[in-house]
Scaffold this motif. Structure first.
Motif, PDB file in Angstrom:
ATOM      1  N   ARG A  33       0.917  -1.325  -0.044  1.00 46.71           N
ATOM      2  CA  ARG A  33      -0.001  -0.161   0.236  1.00 46.71           C
ATOM      3  C   ARG A  33       0.953   1.188  -0.128  1.00 46.71           C
ATOM      4  N   TYR A  34       2.284   1.272   0.666  1.00 48.70           N
ATOM      5  CA  TYR A  34       2.967   2.364   0.957  1.00 48.70           C
ATOM      6  C   TYR A  34       3.868   2.434  -0.038  1.00 48.70           C
ATOM      7  N   TYR A  35       4.677   1.323  -0.647  1.00 46.66           N
ATOM      8  CA  TYR A  35       5.788   1.438  -1.303  1.00 46.66           C
ATOM      9  C   TYR A  35       5.837   0.674  -2.575  1.00 46.66           C
ATOM     10  N   ARG A  36       6.561   0.990  -3.474  1.00 46.14           N
ATOM     11  CA  ARG A  36       6.921  -0.014  -4.854  1.00 46.14           C
ATOM     12  C   ARG A  36       8.156  -0.093  -4.992  1.00 46.14           C
ATOM     13  N   PHE A  37       8.857  -1.315  -5.163  1.00 46.90           N
ATOM     14  CA  PHE A  37      10.284  -1.493  -5.399  1.00 46.90           C
ATOM     15  C   PHE A  37      10.317  -2.014  -6.972  1.00 46.90           C
ATOM     16  N   ASP A  38      10.700  -1.374  -7.812  1.00 49.40           N
ATOM     17  CA  ASP A  38      11.106  -1.866  -8.944  1.00 49.40           C
ATOM     18  C   ASP A  38      12.568  -2.060  -9.677  1.00 49.40           C
ATOM     19  N   TRP A  39      12.893  -3.200  -9.973  1.00 49.50           N
ATOM     20  CA  TRP A  39      14.117  -3.505 -10.326  1.00 49.50           C
ATOM     21  C   TRP A  39      14.535  -2.479 -11.575  1.00 49.50           C
ATOM     22  N   HIS A  40      15.506  -1.956 -11.799  1.00 53.65           N
ATOM     23  CA  HIS A  40      16.106  -1.057 -12.994  1.00 53.65           C
ATOM     24  C   HIS A  40      17.552  -1.381 -12.904  1.00 53.65           C
ATOM     25  N   VAL A  41      17.759  -1.261 -14.302  1.00 55.63           N
ATOM     26  CA  VAL A  41      19.540  -1.324 -14.561  1.00 55.63           C
ATOM     27  C   VAL A  41      19.883   0.024 -14.184  1.00 55.63           C
ATOM     28  N   VAL A  42      20.555   0.354 -13.291  1.00 54.14           N
ATOM     29  CA  VAL A  42      20.882   1.546 -12.790  1.00 54.14           C
ATOM     30  C   VAL A  42      22.421   1.522 -12.109  1.00 54.14           C
ATOM     31  N   GLY A  43      23.240   2.586 -12.482  1.00 54.87           N
ATOM     32  CA  GLY A  43      24.600   2.626 -11.679  1.00 54.87           C
ATOM     33  C   GLY A  43      24.404   2.845 -10.405  1.00 54.87           C
ATOM     34  N   ASN A  44      23.761   2.228  -9.526  1.00 52.40           N
ATOM     35  CA  ASN A  44      23.770   2.263  -8.019  1.00 52.40           C
ATOM     36  C   ASN A  44      22.963   1.033  -7.308  1.00 52.40           C
ATOM     37  N   LEU A  45      23.479  -0.291  -7.578  1.00 54.02           N
ATOM     38  CA  LEU A  45      22.856  -1.274  -7.250  1.00 54.02           C
ATOM     39  C   LEU A  45      23.984  -2.165  -6.198  1.00 54.02           C
ATOM     40  N   GLY A  46      24.856  -1.740  -5.764  1.00 53.01           N
ATOM     41  CA  GLY A  46      25.615  -2.521  -5.200  1.00 53.01           C
ATOM     42  C   GLY A  46      25.272  -3.213  -3.993  1.00 53.01           C
ATOM     43  N   GLY A  47      24.723  -2.460  -3.117  1.00 53.53           N
ATOM     44  CA  GLY A  47      24.200  -3.127  -1.825  1.00 53.53           C
ATOM     45  C   GLY A  47      23.002  -3.788  -2.139  1.00 53.53           C
ATOM     46  N   ASP A  48      22.125  -3.400  -2.892  1.00 58.08           N
ATOM     47  CA  ASP A  48      20.883  -4.045  -3.203  1.00 58.08           C
ATOM     48  C   ASP A  48      21.033  -5.352  -3.700  1.00 58.08           C
ATOM     49  N   LEU A  49      21.974  -5.433  -4.652  1.00 59.69           N
ATOM     50  CA  LEU A  49      22.073  -7.025  -5.183  1.00 59.69           C
ATOM     51  C   LEU A  49      22.756  -7.994  -4.156  1.00 59.69           C
ATOM     52  N   ILE A  50      23.600  -7.289  -3.354  1.00 56.91           N
ATOM     53  CA  ILE A  50      24.267  -8.111  -2.214  1.00 56.91           C
ATOM     54  C   ILE A  50      23.224  -8.709  -1.350  1.00 56.91           C
ATOM     55  N   VAL A  51      22.282  -7.612  -0.764  1.00 57.03           N
ATOM     56  CA  VAL A  51      21.319  -8.142   0.054  1.00 57.03           C
ATOM     57  C   VAL A  51      20.113  -8.870  -0.464  1.00 57.03           C
ATOM     58  N   ALA A  52      19.896  -8.729  -1.688  1.00 59.43           N
ATOM     59  CA  ALA A  52      19.133  -9.637  -2.603  1.00 59.43           C
ATOM     60  C   ALA A  52      19.461 -11.080  -2.288  1.00 59.43           C
ATOM     61  N   VAL A  53      20.780 -11.369  -2.309  1.00 62.80           N
ATOM     62  CA  VAL A  53      21.281 -12.704  -2.341  1.00 62.80           C
ATOM     63  C   VAL A  53      21.415 -13.392  -0.740  1.00 62.80           C
ATOM     64  N   ILE A  54      21.754 -12.309  -0.111  1.00 64.94           N
ATOM     65  CA  ILE A  54      22.026 -12.913   1.465  1.00 64.94           C
ATOM     66  C   ILE A  54      20.868 -12.745   2.337  1.00 64.94           C
ATOM     67  N   GLY A  55      20.036 -11.697   1.849  1.00 65.42           N
ATOM     68  CA  GLY A  55      19.064 -11.168   2.736  1.00 65.42           C
ATOM     69  C   GLY A  55      18.020 -12.289   3.337  1.00 65.42           C
ATOM     70  N   PRO A  56      17.822 -13.147   2.227  1.00 70.57           N
ATOM     71  CA  PRO A  56      16.506 -14.295   2.770  1.00 70.57           C
ATOM     72  C   PRO A  56      17.222 -15.187   3.779  1.00 70.57           C
ATOM     73  N   VAL A  57      18.658 -15.433   3.550  1.00 72.21           N
ATOM     74  CA  VAL A  57      19.217 -16.206   4.710  1.00 72.21           C
ATOM     75  C   VAL A  57      19.472 -15.733   5.947  1.00 72.21           C
ATOM     76  N   LEU A  58      19.804 -14.469   6.252  1.00 74.41           N
ATOM     77  CA  LEU A  58      20.313 -13.851   7.258  1.00 74.41           C
ATOM     78  C   LEU A  58      19.338 -12.907   7.905  1.00 74.41           C
ATOM     79  N   GLY A  59      18.307 -12.444   6.926  1.00 71.34           N
ATOM     80  CA  GLY A  59      17.286 -11.403   7.514  1.00 71.34           C
ATOM     81  C   GLY A  59      17.987 -10.026   7.164  1.00 71.34           C
ATOM     82  N   VAL A  60      17.145  -9.073   7.077  1.00 69.47           N
ATOM     83  CA  VAL A  60      17.624  -7.679   6.162  1.00 69.47           C
ATOM     84  C   VAL A  60      18.299  -6.998   7.067  1.00 69.47           C
ATOM     85  N   GLU A  61      18.254  -7.021   8.414  1.00 72.77           N
ATOM     86  CA  GLU A  61      19.383  -6.078   9.187  1.00 72.77           C
ATOM     87  C   GLU A  61      20.762  -6.605   9.232  1.00 72.77           C
TER      88      GLU A  61
END
Length: 502
Positions: A53-81
């Motif tokens: 309801r509040y937010y929308r996340f849309d993947w785009h190829v932009v020059g600013n994805l370093g942390g997002d890509l890493i957390v996208a891989v390890i986040g489901p295992v470790l938890g986001v924080e």
């Protein structure tokens, strides 16, 4: 001095650099907590009805994805924080590894000056929480080391290996790609002058420029129709002062005596050793450092919505200039330089660790307030700031509200309204001036006697139809943030109030 001893010292500094991340749950980096909020929406993928309801996340190829890509891989295992903390801990790991790799590639072995370069890992960009850029800087150093090592390989093999690596740096952050481009320009330009500027050499260098073409194409595509200014110098009346302060604040984020004193002490030590001819300068590396220094001095403050773009370059310039130094075999001088730099690194890291630990406990108390709000709450956050100046030490109060997204699926007003295909967008139909950074900032301290009149005006103006709670942070013990209204929660740094019935 043997290379093994220098590498041993660098390994010790790396372990020291990782200690703060092991002792705290929330590193005190100004922008980090809203990054964590964005990561949480990314990992949720619209499953929560409140976040959808509040937010929308849309993947785009932009020059600013370093942390997002890493957390996208390890986040489901470790938890986001935990994933975000692990991702940030990669910054010193990648950067120190990159420093060692460049030193070895340029000089044939890792030099004691690599320890000097390591002193700039925890610089101003790191403390501000520019995590994607900091990751990209570490990657840029590693890729530049590969570029130097492959300098005598065939053109085809260099392009096949280096082109995807250059693209990887750009994906992490475009400013890291710019750092890499300037390092390469300095290196190749110096080699061109040393070998003679002839047609074959020019063709070779020109052909290697092809490795940097894909990110340029992607940048143009990214920015097409993105809206907003491509760049801005900000208040030009203070431009010269700001440019000078960029170098004064190169390590800003902790204790000002240390942050200003460390570069001065290192500069004096290097100057003495250059005068004693214990150090020599490799022009192939120094040229890149000079180009980065020039870029930092002349470039705009904001590029592609990235604020403080020029300030980000300053520590990279210092690292490059330090890495241009090569010892001439005087073991006593080399040891003195290395031990001085190592001691300064350890002292600054110890100060950072203590400051993070104390702040982590304060953040934990303030975040207890979120236990009193339901999931999907709409929170108007207010962070009380100094009215006249920005504090030297970094703190996370201004973006701590971002963790309400993580812990309560809440709407909060601290996310950045980036232009040019932002990954996260606020889609809740509230007035835009109330749901984005910097709407959470309210002046309250400094300029003589502290006052809460601006806070009281903010409370009166807050649109009750769009928010359920008022969360006041960084109160510094101020009494009665909302006169006549009892808080649901209060501690020395924060207060939570009910705004209206839902």
């Amino acid at each position: 001095m043997t290379e093994r001893r220098v590498v041993f010292v660098l390994a010790g500094l790396l372990l020291c650099a990782l200690l703060p991340f092991a002792l705290v749950r929330l590193p005190t980096m100004t922008d980090l907590f809203d990054h964590v909020g964005r990561f949480h929406v990314m990992l949720d993928a619209g499953r929560s009805p409140w976040r959808a309801r509040y937010y929308r996340f849309d993947w785009h190829v932009v020059g600013n994805l370093g942390g997002d890509l890493i957390v996208a891989v390890i986040g489901p295992v470790l938890g986001v924080e935990a994933a975000a903390r692990a991702m940030v801990a990669l910054v010193p790991l990648l950067t120190i590894a990159g420093i060692a790799a460049v030193s070895r590639a340029v000089h044939g072995r890792v030099q004691p000056s690599a320890v000097v370069a390591a002193c700039f890992v925890f610089g101003n960009p790191f403390h501000f929480g520019f995590v994607n850029y900091c990751l990209s800087l570490g990657l840029a150093l590693l890729v530049f080391a590969a570029w130097v090592r492959m300098a005598e390989r065939s053109l085809v093999s260099r392009l096949l290996v280096l082109t995807p690596l250059v693209l990887l740096v750009w994906v992490a952050h475009a400013m890291g790609w710019a750092v890499l481009a300037l390092l390469v320009a300095g290196f190749e330009g110096t080699r061109l002058v040393q070998r003679g500027i002839g047609a074959p050499a020019l063709r070779q260098v020109g052909a290697m420029v092809l490795a940097f073409v894909p990110p340029v194409v992607l940048t143009l595509s990214w920015r097409q129709g993105g809206g907003g200014a491509l760049f801005s110098y900000g208040d030009t009346s203070e431009l010269i002062e700001r440019k000078v302060m960029t170098w004064v604040t190169i390590l800003r984020g902790g204790d000002p005596v240390l942050d200003i004193g460390v570069p001065i002490l290192l500069l004096l030590a290097v100057g003495v050793l250059l005068w004693r001819r214990s150090l020599v300068i490799d022009p192939r590396m120094a040229a890149g450092g000079v180009l980065l220094s020039i870029a930092c001095t002349v470039m705009p403050a904001t590029i592609f919505s990235s604020w403080a773009a020029d300030e980000r370059i300053a520590p990279a310039a210092a690292i490059a200039l330090a890495l241009s130094l090569r010892s001439r075999g005087r073991a006593r001088d080399a040891w003195a330089l290395m031990l001085l730099a190592a001691a300064l690194f350890v002292v600054r890291t110890a100060e950072m660790t203590g400051r993070w630990y104390a702040a982590d406990r304060r953040y934990a108390h303030a975040l207890t307030a979120l236990d009193l709000v339901p999931r999907g709450a709409r929170i108007s956050a207010v962070v009380l700031d100094d009215a006249c100046h920005t504090g030297w030490a970094a703190n996370g109060w201004s973006h701590l509200p971002g963790l309400a997204i993580v812990r309560r699926d809440a709407l909060v007003n601290s996310q950045w309204p980036l232009v040019g295909a932002p990954l996260l967008r606020v889609v809740y139909p509230a007035p835009v001036q109330w749901v984005h950074d910097p709407s959470q900032h309210v002046p309250a301290f400094g300029c003589g006697t502290p006052g809460l009149s601006a806070l009281h005006r903010r409370i009166a103006a807050t649109p009750r139809a769009y928010f359920d709670y008022l969360w006041v942070l960084n109160t510094r013990g101020a009494r009665d943030p909302w006169p006549g209204r009892a808080p649901l929660y209060r501690d020395a740094d924060s207060a939570l109030f009910r705004l209206s019935a839902r």
